[in-house]
Design an enzyme around this catalytic site. Sequence first.
Site, PDB file in Angstrom:
ATOM      1  N   CYS A 277      -0.736   2.211   6.776  1.00  0.00           N
ATOM      2  CA  CYS A 277      -0.410   0.856   7.188  1.00  0.00           C
ATOM      3  C   CYS A 277      -0.050   0.064   5.941  1.00  0.00           C
ATOM      4  CB  CYS A 277      -1.568   0.204   7.932  1.00  0.00           C
ATOM      5  SG  CYS A 277      -3.106   0.061   6.982  1.00  0.00           S
TER       6      CYS A 277
ATOM      7  N   CYS B  42       0.807  -1.222   0.000  1.00  0.00           N
ATOM      8  CA  CYS B  42       0.000   0.000   0.000  1.00  0.00           C
ATOM      9  C   CYS B  42       0.838   1.269   0.000  1.00  0.00           C
ATOM     10  CB  CYS B  42      -0.931   0.013   1.205  1.00  0.00           C
ATOM     11  SG  CYS B  42      -2.033  -1.414   1.282  1.00  0.00           S
TER      12      CYS B  42
ATOM     13  N   HIS C  37      -8.895   2.936  -2.867  1.00  0.00           N
ATOM     14  CA  HIS C  37      -7.505   2.655  -2.493  1.00  0.00           C
ATOM     15  C   HIS C  37      -6.842   1.755  -3.538  1.00  0.00           C
ATOM     16  CE1 HIS C  37      -3.979   1.377  -0.466  1.00  0.00           C
ATOM     17  NE2 HIS C  37      -4.504   0.444   0.331  1.00  0.00           N
TER      18      HIS C  37
END
Length: 398
Positions: free
Chosen positions: A383, A90, A353
């Site tokens: 995160c 991510c 996302h």
Amino acid sequence: MAEPVIVAVGRSAIGRAFKGSLIDVRADDLLLQVTRSVLERVPELDPAQIDEVLLGCSLAAGEQGGNLGRVLPVMLGFDEVPGCTVNRYCASSMQTTRMAEHAIRAGDGQVYLSVGLESVSRVRQPGPDPLPEERNRMFRPRPAADGEWRDPRDLGLVPDAFVSMGETAENVASRYGVSRLEMDEFALRSQELADERARAGFWEREIVPVTRPDGSVVAADDSPRSGTTLAGLQALDPVFRDGGRVTAGNCCPLNDGAAAVLVMSDTKADQLGLRPLARILSTAVSALSPELMGVGPIEASRRALAKAGLSAGDIDLVEINEAFAAQVIPSYRGLDLPLEKVNINGGAIALGHPFGMSGARITSTLVNSLDWHDKRIGLQAMCVAGGQGMAMVIERCE
């Protein structure tokens, strides 16, 4: 010593994976269009002077495989510009900005293009688990509070380095006492703020239009749901664990998108006569148990703040990636940050996302937000799958 500054940012609209507005746009073409538009915002720069293109991508396969970070400058017509592809899941395109920061501080180069891409639609098939076989399982003993080493299952943890992110969110919600109501209320806030900013024209400042093969143009995010209600969110069933708290309404969807951040030394910016948008004060990474990856932003942010000589009280605006409401809530609480400073334009629960894109997307939004709201110091944090956290502190340039 040269200081790294951000001189241009931009992103595509974020499409819904498998059914949204970007499913017919090749991943490499999506990245090309966004990158070209961002470079056009700095006509003073000859792109041939870029020291390196750094691409963050989580699922580097198919159209976004083959070291697209190197292919991109070739597609742009600059064969002499090198490039690489980086995977920190991510935070992949936050990592590439960090690499640019480090290179500039070390005097290794002056101009870096940090880009992020993820087109889940183009590299995976739809279904409940689009990433079924790309995990390194790590069954190992874990220390309990009394210091004894036990099977992680005895501690209520799932023994897998890349356990389903939804399961990690359930772990965090349970460990940190985040209720279903709190999660749904946070998700509603994200939707309402994102919709409010859309109507005010906030997102138009960072979204660059993308042309689809049929000639139509995409310039608005797919995922925000205007009219979302708390009652509607509360009616949704858990999706990752029987009796759990994580639903499709209080976590991010699967998405497609690309973003770019142009980073250069302050001396190069001065030479070109540019007014930087922001300066990068510090970056940091951290790690923790994979099963609790959602609270990675806490330690990473503490480290980034310490490097910048700042405290949480010095921060004006915060962007914490909303993978799950379950992890954002304990993250901002753990940093003693007031909610009114956090994700004040909505976040990934509403916007989406696209994994490798999100680091650069958050940078774009934070830069935009500091200017829009006339604030000075910003913190962004994420995160990261596998049990990591990443953070960056920036200062708006007047």
